[in-house]
Design an enzyme around this catalytic site. Structure first.
Site, short mmCIF file in Angstrom:
data_model
loop_
_atom_site.label_atom_id
_atom_site.label_comp_id
_atom_site.label_asym_id
_atom_site.label_seq_id
_atom_site.Cartn_x
_atom_site.Cartn_y
_atom_site.Cartn_z
CE LYS A 1 -4.16 -1.76 -0.02
NZ LYS A 1 -5.09 -1.51 -1.14
CB SER B 1 -3.94 -10.96 1.28
OG SER B 1 -2.74 -10.24 1.53
#
Length: 326
Positions: free
Chosen positions: A52, A273
């Site tokens: 991110k 994830s």
């Protein structure tokens, strides 16, 4: 002052440390398809510990240049946790006040990191999921436009462009060096849709036959950072280009955690994830019978971010530790 700090940090500070992460080969692929190679970007090497940092850097620096924070406005957005850390970290570096709306199922490590950078946290009911946090953020932005600038990572085009220009460009350069050919399959998931959209668009320009597999989590308890998309009423991120997706595969939290544990026994300590993506990549390789020779994915963040959850509450047996096939 903020523009001056942004310029300085872009050259030598925290912003300059983002990106150019290592590409690692996942040895587990040899179990199911010995002729297939699986490569993954190790995004925990970013200063915020996740992928991110890339889109948040681009979104914030362009917002500063456009004067979005003039008059003392705060940055506002929703996040499952990793983007929130990037917002808080880079906001602190740039002198931008930050408010983040986070579902209550975010791990305690994430929440403490966000607070450490001085950001304001608004915690929503974990049972309501990510979409409720998005709706709450929209409500605050609409009601208090003089207080907040809503970054909206789910529709901000600088999100997917960061992955198009940076993440994908790095993948192409690194894979060409290691495998002498561009990847012919990409495995990713959908949080904001930025990674899948940006990386797939760039890779497909080079490899028009690129196969794009999306790993989709179960609705509950779900996988942190990945959105379920199959139920009526699920919010589909505006920037997600669904036409890029060739195939979708359902992944459970148990499958994601099991693969993360196997990766830990291979020396890679990653979050759920990442486990979901590797699990999906192995299934793709096993079912495609040699159609794809080079598969790429991302290891989105570090497993250290989930120590307070049940994810790492296990003790592999001596046999498992010696042979991670389990």
């Amino acid at each position: 002052m903020t523009q001056e700090r942004a310029a300085a940090s872009s050259d030598t500070g925290t912003l300059a440390a983002i990106g150019h992460t290592p590409l690692v080969e996942i040895g587990l692929m040899h179990e199911v398809a010995p002729d297939v190679r699986l490569f993954a970007k190790l995004e925990s090497m970013n200063p915020g510990g996740s992928i991110k940092d890339r889109p948040v850097r681009r979104m914030l620096t362009r917002a500063v240049a456009a004067g979005r924070f003039d008059g003392g406005r705060r940055l506002l957005d929703s996040s499952s946790g990793n983007a929130a850390i990037s917002y808080a970290m880079l906001g602190a570096a740039l002198g931008i006040p930050v408010t983040i709306v986070v579902p209550g199922n975010a791990s305690e490590e994430r929440l403490q990191r966000i607070r450490a950078h001085g950001a304001e946290l608004i915690i929503t009911d974990p049972l309501e999921g990510y979409d409720f946090a998005i709706r709450e953020t929209r409500r605050l932005a609409n009601e208090q436009p003089e207080r907040y600038w809503y970054c909206d990572q789910y529709s901000n085009p600088d999100n997917w462009r960061a992955h198009y220009e940076e993440t994908a460009a790095e993948i192409l350069e690194q894979v060409a060096r290691l495998a002498d050919a561009p990847p012919d399959a990409l495995v990713a998931g959908v949080g904001t849709g930025g990674t899948l959209t940006g990386v797939a668009r760039r890779l497909r320009e080079v490899q028009p036959d690129l196969h794009v597999l999306a790993a989709i989590p179960e609705t509950f308890p779900g996988i942190e950072g990945l959105k379920p998309l199959g139920q009526p009423g699920d919010i589909v991120p505006a920037q997600l280009d669904q036409s890029l997706i060739d195939e979708r595969i359902a992944i459970t939290l148990d499958e994601a955690i099991a693969m993360s544990r196997r990766l830990a026994l291979q020396g890679l300590f990653v979050g759920p994830s990442s486990g979901a993506f590797v699990h999906a990549a192995l299934k793709l390789a096993a079912s495609s019978r040699g159609r794809y020779r080079t598969i790429v994915t991302v290891l989105s963040d570090t497993g250290e971010r989930y120590v307070s959850t049940d994810m790492w509450k296990w003790n592999p047996t001596p046999d498992q530790a010696r042979s991670p096939r389990m």
